[in-house]
Motif scaffolding. Structure first.
Motif, short mmCIF file in Angstrom:
data_model
loop_
_atom_site.label_atom_id
_atom_site.label_comp_id
_atom_site.label_asym_id
_atom_site.label_seq_id
_atom_site.Cartn_x
_atom_site.Cartn_y
_atom_site.Cartn_z
N THR A 1 0.80 -1.24 -0.08
CA THR A 1 -0.05 -0.25 0.17
C THR A 1 0.85 1.15 -0.10
O THR A 1 2.27 0.92 0.07
CB THR A 1 -0.90 0.07 1.40
N SER A 2 0.39 2.44 0.01
CA SER A 2 1.16 3.48 0.07
C SER A 2 0.82 4.30 1.45
O SER A 2 1.00 5.64 1.54
CB SER A 2 1.25 4.33 -1.05
N GLN A 3 0.06 3.65 2.39
CA GLN A 3 -0.51 4.46 3.32
C GLN A 3 0.35 4.74 4.68
O GLN A 3 -0.17 5.21 5.65
CB GLN A 3 -2.00 3.83 3.84
N TYR A 4 1.51 3.86 4.66
CA TYR A 4 2.36 4.12 5.83
C TYR A 4 3.44 4.77 5.65
O TYR A 4 4.20 4.64 4.26
CB TYR A 4 2.70 2.62 6.44
N CYS A 5 4.13 5.68 6.48
CA CYS A 5 5.36 6.35 6.35
C CYS A 5 6.35 5.63 6.32
O CYS A 5 7.66 5.72 5.92
CB CYS A 5 5.35 7.41 7.33
N SER A 6 6.64 4.56 7.35
CA SER A 6 7.74 3.81 7.58
C SER A 6 7.18 2.30 8.04
O SER A 6 5.94 2.11 8.56
CB SER A 6 8.53 4.33 8.64
N ALA A 7 8.02 1.41 7.94
CA ALA A 7 7.66 0.01 8.58
C ALA A 7 8.94 -0.49 9.22
O ALA A 7 10.24 -0.20 8.93
CB ALA A 7 7.46 -1.03 7.48
N SER A 8 8.79 -1.22 10.37
CA SER A 8 9.65 -1.99 11.02
C SER A 8 9.49 -3.37 11.52
O SER A 8 8.17 -3.67 11.84
CB SER A 8 10.44 -0.91 12.23
N ALA A 9 10.32 -4.14 11.80
CA ALA A 9 10.20 -5.58 12.11
C ALA A 9 10.98 -6.01 13.12
O ALA A 9 12.38 -5.87 12.83
CB ALA A 9 9.89 -6.43 11.08
N PHE A 10 10.64 -6.80 14.14
CA PHE A 10 11.62 -7.68 14.85
C PHE A 10 11.14 -9.10 14.37
O PHE A 10 10.13 -9.71 14.35
CB PHE A 10 11.10 -7.58 16.39
N SER A 11 12.43 -9.88 13.95
CA SER A 11 12.41 -11.08 13.58
C SER A 11 11.51 -11.43 12.72
O SER A 11 10.68 -12.33 13.12
CB SER A 11 12.50 -12.05 14.86
N PRO A 12 11.25 -10.68 11.50
CA PRO A 12 10.17 -11.07 10.64
C PRO A 12 10.19 -12.42 10.03
O PRO A 12 11.40 -12.61 9.46
CB PRO A 12 10.11 -9.84 9.78
N VAL A 13 9.25 -13.00 9.50
CA VAL A 13 9.27 -14.00 8.76
C VAL A 13 9.19 -13.42 6.92
O VAL A 13 8.36 -12.63 6.67
CB VAL A 13 7.84 -14.74 8.39
N CYS A 14 10.59 -13.30 6.60
CA CYS A 14 10.95 -12.46 5.44
C CYS A 14 10.67 -12.91 3.85
O CYS A 14 10.43 -12.19 3.25
CB CYS A 14 12.59 -11.99 5.63
N GLU B 1 20.63 -12.85 16.42
CA GLU B 1 21.51 -14.02 16.00
C GLU B 1 21.43 -15.35 16.54
O GLU B 1 21.60 -16.34 16.05
CB GLU B 1 22.98 -13.35 16.37
N GLN B 2 20.61 -15.47 17.79
CA GLN B 2 20.55 -16.55 18.55
C GLN B 2 18.97 -17.13 18.37
O GLN B 2 18.61 -17.88 19.13
CB GLN B 2 20.87 -16.52 19.85
N ASP B 3 18.37 -16.60 17.54
CA ASP B 3 16.97 -16.87 17.12
C ASP B 3 16.89 -18.33 16.67
O ASP B 3 17.10 -18.62 15.64
CB ASP B 3 16.45 -15.79 16.30
N GLN B 4 15.93 -19.13 17.57
CA GLN B 4 15.85 -20.43 17.19
C GLN B 4 15.15 -20.61 15.77
O GLN B 4 15.29 -21.53 14.97
CB GLN B 4 15.00 -21.25 18.21
N PHE B 5 14.12 -19.46 15.38
CA PHE B 5 13.55 -19.87 14.09
C PHE B 5 14.40 -19.14 12.94
O PHE B 5 13.92 -19.45 11.63
CB PHE B 5 12.09 -19.09 14.41
N LEU B 6 15.10 -18.45 13.34
CA LEU B 6 16.48 -17.93 12.29
C LEU B 6 17.15 -19.44 11.84
O LEU B 6 17.22 -19.80 10.79
CB LEU B 6 17.26 -16.95 12.90
N LYS B 7 17.53 -20.17 12.68
CA LYS B 7 18.23 -21.45 12.67
C LYS B 7 17.38 -22.48 11.86
O LYS B 7 17.79 -23.48 11.03
CB LYS B 7 18.63 -21.98 13.67
N ASP B 8 15.91 -22.37 12.09
CA ASP B 8 14.97 -23.14 11.61
C ASP B 8 14.63 -22.91 10.05
O ASP B 8 13.97 -23.63 9.51
CB ASP B 8 13.63 -23.31 12.50
N GLY B 9 15.14 -21.82 9.55
CA GLY B 9 14.76 -21.46 8.42
C GLY B 9 13.46 -20.76 8.14
O GLY B 9 13.15 -20.54 7.06
#
Lengths: 286, 286
Positions: free
Chosen positions: B163-176, B225-233
């Protein structure tokens, strides 16, 4: 035997969860410890305990209280014990939210039914200190203070007033006069062989009045003017205020503050978390 | 019909919980709103949404994220929607923690089974904005940004990029890169008639690559860097980084940071809460 069962990096430090076999409780118990860093200063960080309220456990404070970042900034370690023994299998232990599990009231029970396991007073003031000393963490147990919420505010005030091991005490919405409030009278009638009369030794207002002449009394209390339990007569901060006046404590020694518009929730606690941490830092780092 | 079902004073402002009958979801839904004050500036506070992750609800962010005090300091309102519709009674909805209730993935389902109620994308980007406008609160809905955690990080990036309705986005440990991760492929296969291929419109890495040339891309991502779900892909921040590079976005537009030692928990989120709030404040208050 104390084992580390979780470790999370937080605010540059670590919060670690431990499980220990407690001789005092006759059961295993869990607690969380936050250290601003693993290496720490050579003499260790001073230790501030947080005692949670009814229905809570060792995770409630670190999850919802908003204390960790401020403890990091002040260079203070935090310790979060549980609110009662767990799994004591006392009849009726799980039947109500204000007695038994998660409702230990930070006392040593004397009625036969509860006396074997419900001993959070001794656990926190004595055994927990030994357990903490046994951990490989930078803690300075010669400098300790204590705070808490609601039933845990009662615990913090009681432990401070009936020992000499804490530099300062603070409380959010504490149960100030349990011998005259529904939660307190229910707890004392059940846990204590001597009932409400014996409960005077766990009543912050009674203890404060008797502390007349004691030096180094440093108490900060915040309560919300919109707290439902204040209205219900559970908290009775006016009794604590009267006790402070009878004992002749100045406001700089016992500071009881009414906070306009706030209630009993962790939204209230987290709002004043920073001020409480800074209050304790004055005495812990003096 | 939106009704206020709770109100707590916090950090000088108020956090209020609302229950609304959502036409988009065909169900009632709840959300929390924090305003730094009730009166507010005459044009209202800019609005920052927080989307929570799997198993969470509208309370998880305000209880555990540590955002409120920083939002107060920055003069920003916060909105916390739920993570899915509730009570849709779709078969299997309660059977697993990563599909159905509390796992709406912030998309509009197209498979017949889910399409009637699972429409969190339209609810948040459209109906919720109208509901907020109807509240008697000082909100400036012309200035909106969005953040989230894990599945909610995916949601924040997707809503920002499509969309174009948000000025900015941020995410903690997102599913990228959900078209290539277990959570994402399970969700897309179930929710979307077109399966994983249709899921590309809900894949932040695909969307970012296609956003080449778009101005005003402001994205901040932190992961542990120690996120278990990062390691799990499950998270695949490397795919988002590659997409940013392919699309030619500079680090000042898409800043993806690995945080040493941190994991997937709210201890991680609360540690970086202040930085994320300040990041959004730059764009919301520009």
């Amino acid at each position: 035997m104390t084992s580390e069962i979780a470790s999370n990096k937080a605010f540059g430090g670590y919060i670690k969860k431990f499980k220990a076999e407690s001789a005092t409780l006759g059961l295993s118990t869990q607690f969380n410890v936050f250290v601003p860093s693993i290496s720490g200063p050579s003499n260790g960080y001073p230790v501030l305990y947080y005692l949670s309220g009814l229905t809570c456990n060792e995770d409630t404070g670190p999850w919802k209280g908003g204390f960790l970042g401020h403890a990091q900034a002040s260079g203070i370690a935090l310790v979060f014990p549980d609110t009662s023994p767990r799994g004591a299998k006392v009849e009726g232990e799980e039947d109500s939210w204000d007695l038994g599990t998660a409702a230990g009231f930070y006392l040593d029970a004397t009625s036969p039914k509860w006396a074997k396991h419900y001993r959070m007073f001794s656990f926190i003031t004595q055994e927990l200190v030994s357990l903490l000393k046994g951990l490989n963490l930078p803690l300075d147990l010669s400098r300790q203070s204590i705070m808490g919420h609601s039933m845990g505010g009662l615990g913090a005030l009681n432990l401070f007033l009936s020992t000499s091991q804490y530099c300062s005490a603070s409380a959010f919405s504490p149960v100030c006069n349990p011998t005259k409030s529904p939660w307190g009278t229910k707890a004392f009638t059940n846990y204590l062989a001597g009932g409400i009369e014996e409960g005077e030794k766990y009543d912050p207002s009674c203890l404060l009045e008797k502390a007349k002449g004691r030096s180094n009394v440093h108490i900060l209390v915040d309560y919300g003017e919109q707290d439902q339990f204040l209205k219900d007569g559970q908290l009775r901060p006016e009794a604590l205020q009267q006790a402070a006046e009878k004992a002749g404590f100045a406001q700089e020694n016992v500071n009881i503050r009414k906070q306009e518009g706030y209630d009993h929730s962790y939204y209230f606690i987290s709002t004043f978390a920073e001020e409480h941490i800074k209050y304790h830092a004055k005495f812990l780092k003096a």
